[in-house]
Design an enzyme around this catalytic site. Sequence first.
Site, short mmCIF file in Angstrom:
data_model
loop_
_atom_site.label_atom_id
_atom_site.label_comp_id
_atom_site.label_asym_id
_atom_site.label_seq_id
_atom_site.Cartn_x
_atom_site.Cartn_y
_atom_site.Cartn_z
N ASP A 155 -24.68 -0.39 5.73
CA ASP A 155 -26.06 -0.61 5.29
C ASP A 155 -26.61 0.73 4.78
OD1 ASP A 155 -26.16 0.53 7.86
OD2 ASP A 155 -28.20 -0.18 8.16
N HIS A 470 -16.86 -3.32 6.22
CA HIS A 470 -18.17 -3.82 5.79
C HIS A 470 -18.98 -2.69 5.15
CE1 HIS A 470 -21.79 -6.34 6.04
NE2 HIS A 470 -22.43 -5.27 6.48
N ASP A 518 -9.87 -7.51 9.25
CA ASP A 518 -10.17 -6.60 8.13
C ASP A 518 -10.79 -7.38 6.98
OD1 ASP A 518 -10.35 -4.37 6.52
OD2 ASP A 518 -8.26 -4.46 5.85
N GLU A 527 -17.08 -2.62 10.51
CA GLU A 527 -17.97 -1.79 9.71
C GLU A 527 -17.42 -0.35 9.68
OE1 GLU A 527 -22.06 -2.67 10.30
OE2 GLU A 527 -22.74 -1.23 8.79
O1 9MR Z 1 -23.07 0.83 16.58
C1 9MR Z 1 -24.14 0.00 17.02
C2 9MR Z 1 -23.70 -0.74 18.27
O2 9MR Z 1 -23.49 0.17 19.32
C3 9MR Z 1 -24.75 -1.78 18.65
O3 9MR Z 1 -24.26 -2.56 19.72
C4 9MR Z 1 -25.07 -2.67 17.45
C5 9MR Z 1 -26.17 -3.70 17.74
O4 9MR Z 1 -27.40 -3.11 18.02
O5 9MR Z 1 -25.51 -1.87 16.35
C6 9MR Z 1 -24.54 -0.95 15.91
O6 9MR Z 1 -25.10 -0.17 14.90
C7 9MR Z 1 -25.28 -0.74 13.62
C8 9MR Z 1 -26.72 -0.43 13.22
O7 9MR Z 1 -27.60 -1.17 14.00
C9 9MR Z 1 -26.99 -0.64 11.74
N1 9MR Z 1 -26.05 0.03 10.93
C10 9MR Z 1 -24.66 -0.33 11.22
C11 9MR Z 1 -24.33 -0.02 12.66
C12 9MR Z 1 -22.86 -0.33 12.98
O8 9MR Z 1 -22.56 -1.68 12.97
#
Ligand code: 9MR
Length: 547
Positions: A155, A470, A518, A527
Amino acid sequence: MSGVAINQVGYLPSGPKRATLVTDATEALPWQLADGTGRVVATGTTEPRGTDVSSGQNVHTIDFGTHQQAGTGFTLIADGATSRPFAIGADLYGPLCADALKFFYCQRSGIEIREDLRPGYGRPAGHLGDRDVPCGAGAGDYRLDVRGGWYDAGDQGKYVVNGGITVWQLLHAFEHRRGLDELTLDLPESGNGVPDLLNEVRWELDFLLRMQAVPSGLVHHKMHDREWTGLPTLPHLDPQPRELRPVSTAATLNLSAVAAQAARIYRKYDADYADRLLAAARTAYTAAETNPIRYAPVEDTVGGGPYNDDDVRDEFYWAAAELFLTTGEQQYADAVLASPLHTVDVFGPYAFDWAATAAAARLDLALTPSELPGLAGVRASVIAGADKYLAIQQAHPYAVAYAPPGNRWDWGSNSMVLNNLVVLAVAYDLTGETRYRDGVLEGLDYILGRNALNLSYVTGYGTDYAKNQHSRWYAHQLDPTLPHPPKGTLAGGPNSGLQDEVAQARLTGQVGQFCYVDDIHSWSTNELTINWNAPLAWIAAFAAELG
Ligand code: 9MR
């Protein structure tokens, strides 16, 4: 069905060399090591390990550590199966370290990515409008210049707590690993007399400093799109308005910790910048003390992730530790010594992440020279944590130093695996004992292909590697004119939570290690993020040093 899982990048001549055989057999089996010409250069017998909890497979260990001859194209053969080819060599990990760090330039916001510096990855500057961003509802009645920084992940949000732990880890590598001050990363700033790693990290630090509100000294938790965008969306084509979210105690302490750490590291190169960083760190710490319970809400998930955290005792500990290590001042020493976290075991199933930062503080206190009373106890606690991870690794047939409770693998588990290895590496720095060094090296095998999927989780490394992480702009899977992620990009890895629809459709009922796919739409297992590439770079730097 049988198969031999190996580190597809390869093994150091003097390091441990093991592989995992999947087989139905319960008795020991013969194995052979063949060189690039197919000649058998070593033989032995496997060690049956029973059923591996993390995968549900019946497995054996192959130990070919006595073979130290360098070369390429080696294969292991056992039970009728042949492994993927692999190398044995001293210089295997320098390139991985460099690529894992070069990843960050391509994540930059607010600046053109130059095609001449990253062939195939050039793109116009994204989000130039971030220089004038309103605070969303409840965040305050003002606008801030919050340009620059790195995009968090797939993102295009920018989050202080995640940017902070990432900066901390890269600077921790710079301060405590060897060779990083001379590494060239092909940046616009390269050749300016400052080490490239510090050039890259400064891009994010400057953004973090801009997130601090004046005059309160509190720091905004995050800024991102008003609504989620689809895939693909190139940064400069993002149609969504950008918004700041309210300040939080966690973000404020995060900035305090990393600005304090950065102040001592950048001083040698830019004293004015170091002064500015330290002033921001002090102001933030004081602001957090007067606003100790401003928590980012878990519900704030529209247009960006929440990064919620309602326990900031660890962030207080971390900020105090970094302020103390940089200034040596009594007030910060007192805060460290008074922290409820200072004397407890902070090395849980995983050592640290963006929300749990106590171990980061502990590791830095253990390694950075200081006059802290009780330093021997601090160091002993790190070694005890490392012993715990080593015991987990030794019991694990894939040599993973991570065994989450109930075999429920965390979101971004590859970063947990790597961060536990950082604890082993620090224990090696403190003791010089080979078993910690070997634990780090063998732990890296899992990331690079010695796993139940026979997959390297690092793009461009190994024979079969993850490449559809992702991402809104490395979206090759959706648009063949766009690239895959750059080489050296780590995938999140198995996540038992299966939060996305692709993972739910394809992985429901799978055991631990198999909770990964993947596919670009599997944002919960696949991601890419700044805070996952940082531990990859840290561990690769360690492995490169040994080579
Ligand atoms: O890495 C984060 C993980 O520890 C959390 O459980 C999750 C849900 O809150 O969010 C992950 O972080 C994401 C972030 O919110 C937005 N950008 C992508 C991050 C990786 O998936």
